[in-house]
Motif scaffolding. Sequence first.
Motif, mmCIF file in Angstrom:
data_model
loop_
_atom_site.group_PDB
_atom_site.id
_atom_site.type_symbol
_atom_site.label_atom_id
_atom_site.label_comp_id
_atom_site.label_asym_id
_atom_site.label_seq_id
_atom_site.Cartn_x
_atom_site.Cartn_y
_atom_site.Cartn_z
ATOM 1 N N ASN A 125 0.869 -1.167 0.000
ATOM 2 C CA ASN A 125 0.000 0.000 0.000
ATOM 3 C C ASN A 125 0.916 1.230 0.000
ATOM 4 N N VAL A 126 1.042 1.865 -1.164
ATOM 5 C CA VAL A 126 2.033 2.919 -1.343
ATOM 6 C C VAL A 126 1.833 4.070 -0.355
ATOM 7 N N SER A 127 0.600 4.497 -0.160
ATOM 8 C CA SER A 127 0.347 5.630 0.734
ATOM 9 C C SER A 127 0.748 5.302 2.169
ATOM 10 N N MET A 128 0.492 4.068 2.620
ATOM 11 C CA MET A 128 0.876 3.682 3.982
ATOM 12 C C MET A 128 2.395 3.560 4.109
ATOM 13 N N VAL A 129 3.045 3.082 3.039
ATOM 14 C CA VAL A 129 4.506 2.980 3.068
ATOM 15 C C VAL A 129 5.136 4.363 3.184
ATOM 16 N N ILE A 130 4.606 5.337 2.441
ATOM 17 C CA ILE A 130 5.126 6.705 2.504
ATOM 18 C C ILE A 130 4.915 7.300 3.895
ATOM 19 N N GLU A 137 1.486 -4.204 8.248
ATOM 20 C CA GLU A 137 0.217 -3.499 8.058
ATOM 21 C C GLU A 137 0.128 -2.867 6.665
ATOM 22 N N SER A 138 1.257 -2.446 6.118
ATOM 23 C CA SER A 138 1.231 -1.803 4.801
ATOM 24 C C SER A 138 1.405 -2.804 3.663
ATOM 25 N N MET A 139 1.566 -4.058 4.010
ATOM 26 C CA MET A 139 1.708 -5.102 2.992
ATOM 27 C C MET A 139 0.334 -5.586 2.542
ATOM 28 N N ILE A 140 0.179 -5.803 1.235
ATOM 29 C CA ILE A 140 -1.068 -6.330 0.678
ATOM 30 C C ILE A 140 -0.822 -7.780 0.279
#
Length: 370
Positions: A125-130, A137-140
């Motif tokens: 999830n690019v926005s969560m990674v940024i 949690e940011s992995m899909i």
Amino acid sequence: MSDLLRAPAEIKYAEELDWLESVDDNPKPFAWRLSPKMLRLFILGSERADGLDREISQKWFGDRSIVERAIVTLASDRGLLLIGDPGTGKSWLAELLAAAISRNSTLVVQGTAGTTEDHIKYSWNVSMVIAKGQSRESMIPSPIMTAMEAGSIGRFEELTRSTSDVQDALISILSEKYISVPELDSDGIVFAKPGFSVIATANSRDRGVNDLSSALKRRFNFVRIPVVTNKKSEAEIVRFRTEELLRRHQIELDVPPTLLDVLLRSFGDLRAAAASAGSDDEKLESALSTAEQIGVLEDAVLHSNFFGERELTARTLASSLVGSLARREPEDLAILNKYLHGVVEPRSKDEGGDWPEFLDGGRDAIATLS
């Protein structure tokens, strides 16, 4: 269910699965919801000798040994590869198996030329990674990774349509039973729980598109699904699917047995002609599968209901057959025209019944498309 265009098997047959689970006292592998015996019964239907208090409908029509070998494979540590011609029920059998074992048949990856490793492993999830950096949690997770974590069945449709890179990524999953996530410093390995397996399907007509490597083949047990040649079994399949369509659309329209016989014999004649053809130009482009036969009948039923007199006729059936099978012009039209004049016309004179009207409907449909 009425809110869904097509309910997955675990929802469609939820009440039946619940009942089977409640009376199932046989041993179950891993965290399977049904035992192998009940799983086979759910797919192939119950018999009087089973001693159940209710009837379980047959949902897949084929040889018992095919279903048993598929179940045994899934109870082992190997993946299951269902291979066969188009329209032989590979995907439907895979869905039924996953629904009965895991009560979730929707963990599916569709193999195409655009399928990537991310589709079978994970993405971000690019926005969560940024905002917070890379974490669990940011992995899909992919459907396959989700199946691994849940100890469920993952499905891979049209495996030979995916590229060699994707197939190679699947090898490690089937072998090691885990996925490494190098981007994470800790908690960087996702392990498969007991019960995880993969059911893949492959179209035997796609041989040469992206052939499976020897390494990947060794990770699968191959179960070949033959084309249905038994007229009685094929009639049951066509009738079963058509009745589902009628219920979905709330259509009250009968399919006369005589017209079903016309359809079955027509496909049988066209298959025989294709088998004896000397070149591809002399064959219909259609695979003439049971699925396409169902499509012809569905088209005719819907046309009769919406634009006819709410009665299925031989003329409408012939029009649907020509419209569905004539994919190349003029080659397919010429083959169908030859069939009508060489087979249907003499049969209409000798047998009568629905054949004369079927002949007229076919001729009119060809004239319209020519």
